[in-house]
Motif scaffolding. Structure first.
Motif, mmCIF file in Angstrom:
data_model
loop_
_atom_site.group_PDB
_atom_site.id
_atom_site.type_symbol
_atom_site.label_atom_id
_atom_site.label_comp_id
_atom_site.label_asym_id
_atom_site.label_seq_id
_atom_site.Cartn_x
_atom_site.Cartn_y
_atom_site.Cartn_z
ATOM 1 N N GLY A 194 16.919 36.047 -0.688
ATOM 2 C CA GLY A 194 16.596 36.583 0.633
ATOM 3 C C GLY A 194 16.435 38.094 0.577
ATOM 4 N N GLN A 195 17.291 38.735 -0.198
ATOM 5 C CA GLN A 195 17.236 40.195 -0.299
ATOM 6 C C GLN A 195 15.932 40.663 -0.926
ATOM 7 N N ARG A 196 15.379 39.859 -1.864
ATOM 8 C CA ARG A 196 14.065 40.212 -2.418
ATOM 9 C C ARG A 196 13.072 40.393 -1.273
ATOM 10 N N CYS A 197 13.122 39.465 -0.317
ATOM 11 C CA CYS A 197 12.179 39.481 0.807
ATOM 12 C C CYS A 197 12.456 40.677 1.716
ATOM 13 N N ARG A 198 13.748 40.929 2.000
ATOM 14 C CA ARG A 198 14.100 42.060 2.863
ATOM 15 C C ARG A 198 13.624 43.372 2.255
ATOM 16 N N ILE A 199 13.850 43.519 0.955
ATOM 17 C CA ILE A 199 13.430 44.752 0.284
ATOM 18 C C ILE A 199 11.911 44.892 0.336
ATOM 19 N N ALA A 200 11.212 43.779 0.037
ATOM 20 C CA ALA A 200 9.746 43.811 0.047
ATOM 21 C C ALA A 200 9.210 44.186 1.424
ATOM 22 N N LEU A 201 9.767 43.574 2.459
ATOM 23 C CA LEU A 201 9.313 43.859 3.832
ATOM 24 C C LEU A 201 9.554 45.325 4.173
ATOM 25 N N ALA A 202 10.703 45.849 3.752
ATOM 26 C CA ALA A 202 11.019 47.256 4.031
ATOM 27 C C ALA A 202 10.081 48.180 3.259
ATOM 28 N N GLU A 203 9.872 47.881 1.980
ATOM 29 C CA GLU A 203 8.983 48.714 1.157
ATOM 30 C C GLU A 203 7.577 48.745 1.760
ATOM 31 N N LYS A 204 7.162 47.593 2.310
ATOM 32 C CA LYS A 204 5.805 47.499 2.843
ATOM 33 C C LYS A 204 5.708 47.952 4.288
ATOM 34 N N GLY A 205 6.854 48.297 4.887
ATOM 35 C CA GLY A 205 6.850 48.787 6.261
ATOM 36 C C GLY A 205 6.443 47.722 7.267
ATOM 37 N N ILE A 206 6.866 46.487 7.010
ATOM 38 C CA ILE A 206 6.480 45.380 7.889
ATOM 39 C C ILE A 206 7.669 44.981 8.754
ATOM 40 N N ALA A 207 7.436 44.869 10.049
ATOM 41 C CA ALA A 207 8.489 44.494 10.984
ATOM 42 C C ALA A 207 8.710 42.988 10.977
ATOM 43 N N TYR A 208 9.964 42.608 11.168
ATOM 44 C CA TYR A 208 10.265 41.172 11.214
ATOM 45 C C TYR A 208 11.597 40.982 11.903
ATOM 46 N N GLU A 209 11.858 39.747 12.318
ATOM 47 C CA GLU A 209 13.174 39.420 12.850
ATOM 48 C C GLU A 209 13.979 38.744 11.754
ATOM 49 N N TYR A 210 15.191 39.221 11.546
ATOM 50 C CA TYR A 210 16.069 38.610 10.568
ATOM 51 C C TYR A 210 16.876 37.519 11.252
ATOM 52 N N SER A 211 16.921 36.349 10.669
ATOM 53 C CA SER A 211 17.684 35.250 11.272
ATOM 54 C C SER A 211 18.684 34.691 10.269
ATOM 55 N N GLU A 212 19.950 35.018 10.496
ATOM 56 C CA GLU A 212 21.013 34.548 9.605
ATOM 57 C C GLU A 212 21.205 33.045 9.761
ATOM 58 N N GLN A 213 21.224 32.331 8.655
ATOM 59 C CA GLN A 213 21.365 30.879 8.671
ATOM 60 C C GLN A 213 22.755 30.448 8.220
ATOM 61 N N GLU A 214 23.219 29.392 8.831
ATOM 62 C CA GLU A 214 24.478 28.770 8.448
ATOM 63 C C GLU A 214 24.167 27.841 7.275
ATOM 64 N N LEU A 215 24.680 28.174 6.093
ATOM 65 C CA LEU A 215 24.347 27.341 4.930
ATOM 66 C C LEU A 215 25.522 26.476 4.478
ATOM 67 N N LEU A 216 26.729 27.008 4.660
ATOM 68 C CA LEU A 216 27.892 26.288 4.153
ATOM 69 C C LEU A 216 28.321 25.182 5.101
ATOM 70 N N GLY A 217 27.927 25.302 6.355
ATOM 71 C CA GLY A 217 28.245 24.250 7.317
ATOM 72 C C GLY A 217 26.985 23.457 7.633
ATOM 73 N N LYS A 218 26.676 23.341 8.904
ATOM 74 C CA LYS A 218 25.519 22.546 9.312
ATOM 75 C C LYS A 218 24.265 23.427 9.363
ATOM 76 N N LYS A 219 23.236 23.019 8.652
ATOM 77 C CA LYS A 219 22.012 23.826 8.623
ATOM 78 C C LYS A 219 21.248 23.691 9.934
ATOM 79 N N SER A 220 20.602 24.760 10.332
ATOM 80 C CA SER A 220 19.894 24.753 11.619
ATOM 81 C C SER A 220 18.675 23.838 11.552
ATOM 82 N N GLU A 221 18.281 23.366 12.743
ATOM 83 C CA GLU A 221 17.111 22.485 12.802
ATOM 84 C C GLU A 221 15.868 23.228 12.362
#
Lengths: 232, 312
Positions: free
Chosen positions: B109-136
């Motif tokens: 995920g951090q690869r993507c965050r770094i790439a988006l920042a380097e490229k100056g692209i806006a986005y919404e970050y959405s934290e996912q629950e992975l250890l419990g129930k995954k989101s729909e």
């Protein structure tokens, strides 16, 4: 982009076959160097110091390693020559790349383990996982082809067709050797049709390894591994 | 299982890539930028699904626990000027909403965050629950693997971190490219970015396994780090002078190295001194500093995972 092309490989390797398919589709001539992996050439070892494996494509003296990287390189370096292996649209490209990763990680790498694990039980388990992955890939073929044709690239072959195409002779050899159908007409009808159409192409007829030769090779390999197991 | 470890604050930066609450519908994405924690708590009041409530509770506990490290005024100034440069870069850049389904400590995920920042692209970050129930949303976006990262662009999912990086280059042509233009250089970048995955795969074996398997993992780790060191050579970054594809692919594993060093009983500075220097150099970059968590946090996470897996 002028410059001589040299391919270090072995006739039996599905990964080398991928490179040959790509070169042929682009209409490129190259020097084919058959390597003895039991006695690797200085050129191979110096060109691929990380893996010391085939295929290696050497273009104007510059080595490119790893079959998927080689196929993409051929597409990039000879962009103006012959068909493109990837869709033009960025999103479709991303879908293609996703399934290419899937083919490599879930199908190919799993299947390769069959030749490495020691017990029949492990072999059965690995084969089971490979077959499951092939069933998922059926969905990938549907998504990538978009109903436009039998291939992942639609009505013409592209990146994934090349990656999978390299394996076809081994798929057929496996069926001949063990009776296991990696691509089963009933379970994965689209992939079965894919294989039929792929094999009818001129490039496939020219490049793909003779299935009987692969069967003999695999038998000899199995015998050598059995010997080694007994002697250890 | 809820996430028990709040995201750490990277020592160098004040503004953090704090998880935003995912909202399925929103009117105007084009002015989105990385928000600081106050904005997030404000936005959190707009929704009340269970995931949101959990995240909100977690964030408020984070806000009260977290005391940012010494903030020099120059840091604050640098961060705010970056934010406005970012806004300028993004004007007209965003072609439809971008949402990144991610997990705070994931190096992929951090690869993507770094790439988006380097490229100056806006986005919404959405934290996912992975250890419990995954989101729909995650299950629908990535039915094959049910894994993050997933980049949703106008609702269409792009999956696999390196595929996402390629996609960003293809779809955002006026942003600085991650991959070089020359076909041969691109091939080298592809080879080494894929190779960098081995650091994580082998590292995981280092903390999970014992005995012969552990010894084998250690041997492979030294070889891989040595190869990376050799490839980097005396260059500033893997492709030369410019930070790019391979750097983005590899740098998120760097906060994991101290843990790997401990489990594997080796020293990065000894085994791959140039990689060690490169890691420090990358850490100076805003995109990297904002996206990566300190090694201590990563180590805590590994310890927690070991408990989850029942590993001694």
């Amino acid at each position: 982009m002028a410059g001589e092309l040299k391919l270090l490989g072995t006739w039996v390797s599905p990964f080398v076959t991928r490179a040959k398919l790509a070169l042929h589709i682009k209409g490129l001539s190259y020097e084919n160097v058959e390597e003895d992996l039991g006695n690797k050439s200085e050129l191979l070892v110096s060109s691929n110091p990380v893996y010391k494996s085939v295929p290696v494509l050497i273009h104007s003296g510059n080595p490119i390693c790893e079959s998927s990287v080689i196929v993409q390189y051929i597409n990039d370096a000879f962009a103006g020559v012959g068909p493109s292996f990837l869709p033009a649209d960025p999103y479709e490209r991303a879908v293609t790349r996703f399934w290419a990763v899937y083919v490599e990680d879930k199908v190919v790498n799993q299947w390769a383990r069959v030749f490495r694990v020691k017990t029949d039980e492990e072999r059965a388990e690995v084969m089971h996982q490979t077959l499951e992955a092939v069933e998922v890939l059926e969905g990938g073929l549907k998504e990538c082809s978009g109903g436009k044709g039998a291939f992942f690239g639609g009505d013409s072959i592209g990146y994934i067709d090349i990656l999978l195409g390299g394996l076809v002779s081994w798929v057929k050899a496996t069926e001949s050797l063990s009776g296991i159908k990696l691509i089963d007409t009933t379970k994965t009808p689209l992939l079965a049709a894919w294989m039929e159409h792929f094999c009818e192409l001129h490039v496939a007829k020219t490049i793909l390894q003779d299935v009987n030769a692969v069967v003999e090779y695999a038998k000899a390999l199995q015998a050598r591994m059995a010997d080694a197991a007994v002697n250890n | 299982m809820t996430m028990t470890h709040p995201p750490g604050l990277c020592p160098r930066s004040q503004a953090l890539a704090v998880p935003l609450i995912h909202r399925p519908r929103i009117d105007n994405w084009s002015t989105l930028r990385l928000l600081d924690q106050h904005d997030i708590l404000a936005h959190a009041t707009l929704h009340s699904s269970p995931i949101i409530n959990q995240s909100r509770a977690f964030l408020s506990s984070h806000a009260s626990i977290q005391s940012p490290p010494k903030q020099s005024s120059s840091v604050a100034r640098r961060v705010s000027s970056w934010s406005s440069d970012r806004d300028l870069a993004m004007a007209g850049e965003t072609k439809g909403e971008l949402v990144l389904l991610d997990f705070w400590v994931s190096p992929f995920g951090q690869r993507c965050r770094i790439a988006l920042a380097e490229k100056g692209i806006a986005y919404e970050y959405s934290e996912q629950e992975l250890l419990g129930k995954k989101s729909e949303l995650l299950l629908l976006s990535n039915p094959v693997h049910k894994k993050i990262p997933v980049l949703l662009h106008a609702g269409r999912p792009v999956k696999e971190s390196l595929v996402i990086l390629n996609y960003l280059d293809d779809a955002f042509l006026s942003s600085p490219p991650l991959l070089p233009a020359d076909p041969y250089a691109r091939a080298q970048a592809r080879f080494w970015a894929a190779y960098s995955d081995k650091v994580y795969e082998i590292g995981t074996r280092l903390w999970k396994l014992k005995g012969d398997a552990h010894a084998q993992a250690r041997k492979e780790m030294l070889e891989v780090l040595g190869n990376l060191d050799g490839e980097l050579g005396e260059k500033a970054f893997f492709a030369g002078d410019a930070f790019g594809f391979v750097d983005v692919a590899l740098v998120p594993f760097m906060p994991w190295l101290p843990s790997y060093e401990r489990y594997g009983e080796f020293s990065l500075a000894e085994v791959a001194p140039r990689v060690a220097a490169w890691a420090a150099r990358c850490g100076e970059r805003e995109s990297v500093a904002k996206s990566l968590y300190p090694a201590e946090k990563v180590d805590e996470f590994i310890t927690m995972l070991k408990k989850v897996y029942g590993i001694e």
